[in-house]
Design an enzyme around this catalytic site. Structure first.
Site: not given
Ligand code: DAT
Ligand code: MG
Length: 137
Positions: A9, A49, A57, A85, A91, A102, A112, A115, A126
């Site tokens: 990222k 996304y 968010f 992962r 996350t 991470r 973080n 991805h 993706e």
């Molecule tokens: P991951 O990236 O572990 O698959 P995710 O798909 O739930 O997690 O979310 C995508 C991204 O969005 C994640 O890497 C960071 C951001 N994110 C997720 N939950 C969040 C939150 N509650 N507040 C802020 N950013 C968030």
């Molecule tokens: Mg995700």
């Protein structure tokens, strides 16, 4: 063999962590079958996304993901999706296991570092979002 989509990222790329992360990926046994550096527009980040559209968010996430260059990678290994992962860690970097990317390179839930796809269908979407079939031969 299975493939997954990984992203270094914008936070990690700007901090100079792309090299160490790529070295780690290779050391952990993934084959890098596709690799490119690019800067997403906010619209492109939103399309990537799309499952998070409507969440609180979403604007922060798409703004961050379009804030600078990132590195997108198609990674191949046995159990690549779960393995990547696991290497990424949780996350939220505060919850990420010691030795995970991470934990080492992430600075907050929203920043973080990396991805990874979370399932077969999302990995297919993706990988296809960033790479054509010809680019992955
Ligand atoms: P991951 O990236 O572990 O698959 P995710 O798909 O739930 O997690 O979310 C995508 C991204 O969005 C994640 O890497 C960071 C951001 N994110 C997720 N939950 C969040 C939150 N509650 N507040 C802020 N950013 C968030
Ligand atoms: Mg995700």
């Amino acid at each position: 063999m299975q493939r997954t989509l990984g992203i270094i990222k914008p936070d990690a790329f700007a901090a100079g962590h792309a090299g160490p992360i790529l070295a780690r990926i290779t050391a952990e046994g993934f084959r890098i079958v596709g690799l490119k550096k690019l800067t997403l527009s906010a619209e492109q980040a939103g399309a990537f996304y799309h499952v998070h559209r409507g969440k609180g968010f979403f604007d922060d996430l798409t703004g961050f993901m379009s804030s600078g260059p990132c590195v997108v990678m198609a990674l191949e290994a046995t159990e690549a999706i779960s393995g990547w992962r696991r290497l990424m860690g949780a996350t939220n970097p505060a919850d990420a296991a010691p030795g995970s990317l991470r934990q080492e390179f992430g600075t907050s839930l929203g920043r973080n570092a990396v991805h990874g796809s979370d399932a077969d269908d999302t990995a297919a979407f993706e990988i296809g979002f960033f790479f054509s079939g010809l680019e992955l031969l």
